[in-house]
Design a protein around this motif. Structure first.
Motif, PDB file in Angstrom:
ATOM      1  N   SER A  40      94.327 110.743 104.622  1.00 52.99           N
ATOM      2  CA  SER A  40      94.678 109.599 104.118  1.00 52.99           C
ATOM      3  C   SER A  40      96.264 109.265 104.182  1.00 52.99           C
ATOM      4  O   SER A  40      96.834 108.434 103.552  1.00 52.99           O
ATOM      5  CB  SER A  40      94.173 108.902 102.725  1.00 52.99           C
ATOM      6  N   TYR A  50      96.620 105.764  98.933  1.00 53.26           N
ATOM      7  CA  TYR A  50      96.328 104.862  97.684  1.00 53.26           C
ATOM      8  C   TYR A  50      97.978 105.008  97.045  1.00 53.26           C
ATOM      9  O   TYR A  50      98.617 105.727  97.127  1.00 53.26           O
ATOM     10  CB  TYR A  50      95.239 105.578  96.712  1.00 53.26           C
ATOM     11  N   ASP A  51      97.948 104.229  95.769  1.00 55.45           N
ATOM     12  CA  ASP A  51      99.000 104.074  95.190  1.00 55.45           C
ATOM     13  C   ASP A  51      99.337 105.266  94.008  1.00 55.45           C
ATOM     14  O   ASP A  51     100.144 105.284  93.508  1.00 55.45           O
ATOM     15  CB  ASP A  51      99.393 102.825  94.503  1.00 55.45           C
ATOM     16  N   ASN A  58     102.142 102.410  99.997  1.00 53.16           N
ATOM     17  CA  ASN A  58     100.710 102.722 100.013  1.00 53.16           C
ATOM     18  C   ASN A  58      99.914 101.208 100.286  1.00 53.16           C
ATOM     19  O   ASN A  58     100.623 100.277 100.437  1.00 53.16           O
ATOM     20  CB  ASN A  58     100.193 103.336  98.577  1.00 53.16           C
ATOM     21  N   THR A  59      98.614 101.439 100.163  1.00 55.48           N
ATOM     22  CA  THR A  59      97.728 100.403 100.746  1.00 55.48           C
ATOM     23  C   THR A  59      97.448  99.243  99.648  1.00 55.48           C
ATOM     24  O   THR A  59      97.230  98.218  99.849  1.00 55.48           O
ATOM     25  CB  THR A  59      96.387 100.944 101.250  1.00 55.48           C
ATOM     26  N   VAL A  60      98.028  99.483  98.394  1.00 57.80           N
ATOM     27  CA  VAL A  60      98.064  98.541  97.186  1.00 57.80           C
ATOM     28  C   VAL A  60      99.493  97.626  97.436  1.00 57.80           C
ATOM     29  O   VAL A  60      99.200  96.667  97.205  1.00 57.80           O
ATOM     30  CB  VAL A  60      98.157  99.268  95.865  1.00 57.80           C
TER      31      VAL A  60
END
Length: 562
Positions: A482, A487-488, A507-509
């Motif tokens: 990843s 992620y965060d 990140n994806t957040v």
């Protein structure tokens, strides 16, 4: 200033200093109160130590750490942090905020000031040269001096003549986390692996040194000359601008970026080659600066012959001098030399010319506003060019030189240390907060690195494995899956090891599906930001805290004694 007794200034011990213990003890009272307000029920005797790590990452890291700290304070979490430890760009932020006592309550104002400095202020080349007048007289002068007073000043728009030892007062009453700044010893890094603890060099307000060797010096005396533990030559304490250059000198590991440094040298030379003094020697020195700048160009330059002729004409009454004779030879052959050869010849000329004629000028030849003479400028530029071609970084007098009480001949045998950006070895200073003496139970790792946001975690896993230190058992192969869309927040826990919470900046957040675009926009080599870019970056960093307040609080509660 410390006394003359060596026990006052050099400390041989693997423990932290008594002064750090005192500051941390006072901080523990504040941390305990913060835990109680957060609903973390713990006794004073069992208050767990929380360390916040800010990684390297140039201006991106500096701005992002400012955002992280501001949001942690807003969410009432920063009061629970015992240690704040930084690498590279994060140290620029730390040294900026630690100028202010009780800075926890001033973070919004400091954020606005940082933004104003970066966006609205400017670089004054003349002030850069002024800052280098005294350092350039030292034999330890290196590109680190130039980096701190010129290039970082051009980036941060601030020259800071303050001293790290002044942070003693800021941290004295425990109102703020105890600061730790990281570097590595390039000499040792050349001889051993990146996972060896002996390469790490730490700075605190009280002392600086190698925790693995157990050799520390009073922070005020780092850079002074010692022999066998005895202070021989007292030097001024290194200022913050120099230390920022040392802590954030990742270019020392990237020779391919030499052109950027050359461009700054040329710019300074072009700006400062004129002399306010009209005596023949100062005018000749002005032409010597122009020659030096032209010599750095890869091809011959039409003005080189002109400048050589001009110097010879000015020195026509000094026909028998070494400088005049050298110029006569140089005029006939400089066009046949390659760039290194040309630079070497002109460095020789600058040194010879200075030795013969600098003391013949009037004592009133300094710049009216700065007290810097054309000879100072010539020395600064010629020594910087010399350091550039020798690739000399981070040289500083070795306080352990010939110290018989220290059983580390690889260290005590060298007159100079060679310190550099810790990011060359590991971009987060895990080794400094994993020292058993600091008893850290929770690590909040805010990663501002470019590229793979798990590289520092992977390096920490390897470091702990090879040095038999407790660390969560992490499947790094799973993390790599990843790395492009992290992620965060990641929580790593293990038996009898500190809990590690890892926060990738992009990140994806907070970036959705545009992680790659954010990374590209905020590359490490980006040296200036527009106001909206600063604000967007601050908000991205704050979001990582805001969105994970509950997880951070839960991790703190999980550390409670049974």
């Amino acid at each position: 200033m410390p006394g003359s007794n060596q026990s006052d200034v050099i400390r041989i011990s693997r423990d932290v200093s008594d002064e750090e213990k005192t500051a941390v003890g006072r901080r523990k009272i504040k941390v305990h109160n913060s835990f109680l307000k957060l609903g973390v029920n713990t006794t004073m005797s069992s208050v767990p130590n929380v360390a916040l790590l800010g990684s390297g990452g140039g201006l991106r890291a500096m701005i992002a750490l400012q955002g992280v700290l501001g949001e942690l304070q807003k969410e009432d979490l920063l009061g629970a942090v015992m240690y704040l430890c930084g690498v590279s760009g994060s140290t620029w932020c730390m040294s900026f905020i630690y100028e202010h006592e009780e800075w926890l309550g001033k973070l919004p104002t400091l954020e606005a000031k940082m933004c104003d400095n970066l966006v609205n202020q400017s670089w004054d080349p003349s002030k850069s040269l002024d800052a280098l007048v005294e350092p350039s007289k030292e034999k330890t002068y290196s590109l680190t001096d130039f980096w701190g007073s010129v290039i970082l000043y051009a980036m941060l728009h601030e020259l800071d003549y303050g001293h790290l030892s002044k942070e003693r007062m800021v941290s004295f009453n425990g109102a703020v986390p105890y600061p730790i700044y990281a570097a590595v010893d390039s000499n040792k890094l050349d001889d051993t692996s990146k996972t060896h603890p002996g390469i790490w060099f730490e700075f605190t307000p009280h002392d600086a040194g190698f925790f693995h060797s157990g050799a520390f010096v009073d922070m005020r005396l780092l850079g002074s000359t010692f022999e066998n533990g005895v202070l021989r030559i007292l030097k001024n304490e290194k200022d913050i601008s120099y230390l920022r250059g040392l802590w954030g000198s990742s270019f020392a590991d990237r020779k391919e970026d030499v052109k950027e440094i050359e461009d700054y040298i040329k710019h300074l030379g072009e700006q400062a080659s004129a002399s306010s003094c009209h005596c023949i020697y100062c005018q000749a020195a002005s032409h010597a600066i122009k020659l030096l700048i032209h010599a750095m160009e890869g091809t011959t330059h039409e003005h080189q012959d002109e400048n050589i002729t001009n110097i010879m004409e000015l020195l026509k009454d000094q026909v028998g001098s070494n400088t005049y004779n050298f110029l006569s030879l140089l005029k006939d052959k400089h066009n046949t030399l390659d760039k290194p050869g040309r630079v070497a010849q002109f460095l020789t000329l600058a040194d010879m010319f200075t030795q013969e004629f600098a003391d013949r000028t009037s004592p009133f030849t300094h710049h009216e506003e700065t007290k810097r003479s054309i000879w100072d400028t010539l020395r600064i530029l010629s020594k910087t060019v010399y350091c550039l071609f020798k690739w000399k970084w981070g040289t500083i007098s070795n306080y352990t030189y010939k110290y018989s009480s220290l059983n580390d001949k690889n260290l005590t045998g060298k007159e100079e240390l060679r310190l550099a950006d810790a990011g060359i070895a590991m971009n987060s200073a895990y080794p400094l907060v994993l020292r058993p003496e600091r008893e850290v139970k929770l690590i909040l790792s805010f990663d501002f690195s470019s590229g793979n946001p798990f590289e520092t975690v992977k390096e920490a896993v390897l470091y702990c494995k090879e040095n038999h230190l407790p660390f969560p058992d992490i499947d790094v192969s799973e993390l790599d899956k990843s790395k492009d869309s992290p992620y965060d927040c990641y929580v790593f826990q293990g038996h009898d090891s500190p809990t590690v919470m890892h926060f990738p900046l992009f990140n994806t957040v907070n970036c959705k599906d545009k992680v790659a675009e954010w990374r590209e926009q905020y590359s490490t080599l980006k040296v200036s930001y527009k106001e909206q870019e600063v604000k967007n970056l601050l908000e991205a960093a704050k979001a990582n805290v805001r969105n994970n307040k509950g997880r951070i609080l839960q991790a703190m509660k999980s550390m409670q004694a049974p």
